[in-house]
Scaffold this active site. Structure first.
Site, PDB file in Angstrom:
ATOM      1  CE  LYS A   1     -10.774  92.770  82.582  1.00  0.00           C
ATOM      2  NZ  LYS A   1      -9.946  93.210  81.594  1.00  0.00           N
TER       3      LYS A   1
ATOM      4  NE  ARG B   1      -8.378  86.894  79.950  1.00  0.00           N
ATOM      5  CZ  ARG B   1      -7.979  87.986  81.021  1.00  0.00           C
ATOM      6  NH1 ARG B   1      -8.368  87.516  82.117  1.00  0.00           N
ATOM      7  NH2 ARG B   1      -7.140  88.877  80.935  1.00  0.00           N
TER       8      ARG B   1
ATOM      9  NE  ARG C   1      -1.133  96.671  83.494  1.00  0.00           N
ATOM     10  CZ  ARG C   1      -2.391  95.889  83.399  1.00  0.00           C
ATOM     11  NH1 ARG C   1      -3.750  96.308  83.862  1.00  0.00           N
ATOM     12  NH2 ARG C   1      -1.982  94.687  82.856  1.00  0.00           N
TER      13      ARG C   1
ATOM     14  NE  ARG D   1       0.031  91.825  84.073  1.00  0.00           N
ATOM     15  CZ  ARG D   1      -1.250  92.025  84.009  1.00  0.00           C
ATOM     16  NH1 ARG D   1      -2.001  92.351  84.834  1.00  0.00           N
ATOM     17  NH2 ARG D   1      -2.166  91.332  82.900  1.00  0.00           N
TER      18      ARG D   1
ATOM     19  NE  ARG E   1      -2.107  91.090  78.593  1.00  0.00           N
ATOM     20  CZ  ARG E   1      -1.831  92.046  79.235  1.00  0.00           C
ATOM     21  NH1 ARG E   1      -0.653  92.592  79.181  1.00  0.00           N
ATOM     22  NH2 ARG E   1      -2.487  92.593  80.174  1.00  0.00           N
TER      23      ARG E   1
HETATM   24  P1  ADP Z   1      -5.362  91.775  81.701  1.00  0.00           P
HETATM   25  O1  ADP Z   1      -4.936  92.831  82.558  1.00  0.00           O
HETATM   26  O2  ADP Z   1      -4.719  91.649  80.475  1.00  0.00           O
HETATM   27  O3  ADP Z   1      -7.051  91.642  81.856  1.00  0.00           O
HETATM   28  P2  ADP Z   1      -5.176  89.647  83.608  1.00  0.00           P
HETATM   29  O4  ADP Z   1      -4.404  90.041  84.934  1.00  0.00           O
HETATM   30  O5  ADP Z   1      -6.773  89.571  84.004  1.00  0.00           O
HETATM   31  O6  ADP Z   1      -4.754  90.445  82.521  1.00  0.00           O
HETATM   32  O7  ADP Z   1      -4.744  88.264  83.368  1.00  0.00           O
HETATM   33  C1  ADP Z   1      -3.532  88.014  83.056  1.00  0.00           C
HETATM   34  C2  ADP Z   1      -3.037  86.632  82.200  1.00  0.00           C
HETATM   35  O8  ADP Z   1      -3.679  85.341  83.140  1.00  0.00           O
HETATM   36  C3  ADP Z   1      -3.976  86.518  80.809  1.00  0.00           C
HETATM   37  O9  ADP Z   1      -3.208  86.961  79.639  1.00  0.00           O
HETATM   38  C4  ADP Z   1      -4.297  85.036  80.937  1.00  0.00           C
HETATM   39  O10 ADP Z   1      -3.217  84.559  80.392  1.00  0.00           O
HETATM   40  C5  ADP Z   1      -4.395  84.518  82.134  1.00  0.00           C
HETATM   41  N1  ADP Z   1      -5.893  84.535  82.733  1.00  0.00           N
HETATM   42  C6  ADP Z   1      -6.427  85.546  83.455  1.00  0.00           C
HETATM   43  N2  ADP Z   1      -7.877  85.008  83.459  1.00  0.00           N
HETATM   44  C7  ADP Z   1      -7.990  83.907  82.843  1.00  0.00           C
HETATM   45  C8  ADP Z   1      -9.100  83.156  82.230  1.00  0.00           C
HETATM   46  N3  ADP Z   1     -10.423  83.378  82.864  1.00  0.00           N
HETATM   47  N4  ADP Z   1      -8.946  82.595  81.258  1.00  0.00           N
HETATM   48  C9  ADP Z   1      -7.930  82.064  80.763  1.00  0.00           C
HETATM   49  N5  ADP Z   1      -6.681  82.793  81.132  1.00  0.00           N
HETATM   50  C10 ADP Z   1      -6.821  83.835  82.015  1.00  0.00           C
END
Ligand code: ADP
Length: 226
Positions: A24, A99, A136, A161, A172
């Site tokens: 994404k 989400r 990653r 990360r 996750r």
């Molecule tokens: P990923 O690469 O897993 O898609 P992101 O970088 O988008 O992860 O997000 C990292 C973390 O930030 C998530 O695991 C969550 O804890 C928090 N987070 C990000 N966006 C949201 C959201 N819309 N609602 C709740 N938590 C969020």
């Protein structure tokens, strides 16, 4: 619905949907550049808040490191404020929001008078996701997903990360299945929803994303109900 914002040549409101590691962020980054709308990544916003030690960052840190979701109220407030900044006036690419169904419902309310919402759902098998996330690396300085040696964007060194450790990755993915996967059902009946096979080379995925976005904008422009 479907009206363009008065002074915008075209309105591009995109939600990138899909599990962690589906690509994404990569596609959102590219769409932001080519379609000239800001990429709004809630993960990046939260990581910045954690780094700068704001109240939101202090609340979110442990939740993020455990692989769980930050509360809906906080996330909705963050996105609401961000969408009201001038650079998002003619559209945006959202990466990581919504989400949950509660967040999606709130986003629909924020979209009143903003034109149609295009939802691009990236589909990648779970074993591929686990492999991608475990290998990653991101830039220590700016957080960008990066190539093997140094960040191509700012030259910073690369780190893993905190939430890309294997146990947290599995958590996750579980959280995704439980709380975010229902959004596919929530959006799937809309003519502006498209699923895209993300298990292909990035340039092939990019072409599919572009085609899906243009088709969705066309469908919305013809006044197909949202
Ligand atoms: P990923 O690469 O897993 O898609 P992101 O970088 O988008 O992860 O997000 C990292 C973390 O930030 C998530 O695991 C969550 O804890 C928090 N987070 C990000 N966006 C949201 C959201 N819309 N609602 C709740 N938590 C969020």
């Amino acid at each position: 619905m479907g009206a363009l914002q008065g002074d915008c040549p075209a309105t591009i409101n995109v939600v990138m949907l899909g599990p962690p590691g589906a690509g994404k962020g990569t596609q959102a980054e590219r769409l932001s550049r080519t379609r000239k709308v800001p990429k709004i990544s809630t993960g990046d916003i939260l990581r910045e808040a954690v780094q700068s030690g704001t109240a939101v960052g202090r609340t979110a840190k442990e939740t993020m490191e455990a692989g769980s979701l930050v509360g809906d109220d906080i996330m909705i407030a963050i996105v609401h404020d961000r969408l009201n900044r001038p650079d998002a006036h003619c559209g945006f690419v959202l990466d990581g929001f919504p989400r949950t169904v509660v967040q999606a419902t709130a986003l629909d309310r924020m979209m009143a008078d903003r034109g149609p919402l295009v939802v691009l759902n990236m589909v990648v098998p779970e074993d591929v996701l686990v492999r991608r996330l475990a290998t990653r690396r991101i830039c220590r300085k700016c957080g960008a997903n990066a190539a093997p040696e140094a960040c191509g964007k700012c030259g910073g060194t690369l780190i893993t990360r905190v939430d890309d450790g294997i146990d947290i990755v599995r958590e996750r993915l579980k959280v995704y299945q439980r709380q975010t996967q229902p959004l596919v059902e929530y959006y799937s009946k809309r003519p502006t929803f498209t699923s895209i096979d993300g298990n292909r080379p990035a340039d092939v995925v990019a072409a599919a994303v572009d085609a899906a976005l243009d088709a969705a904008i066309g469908a919305a422009g013809r006044g197909v109900a949202q």
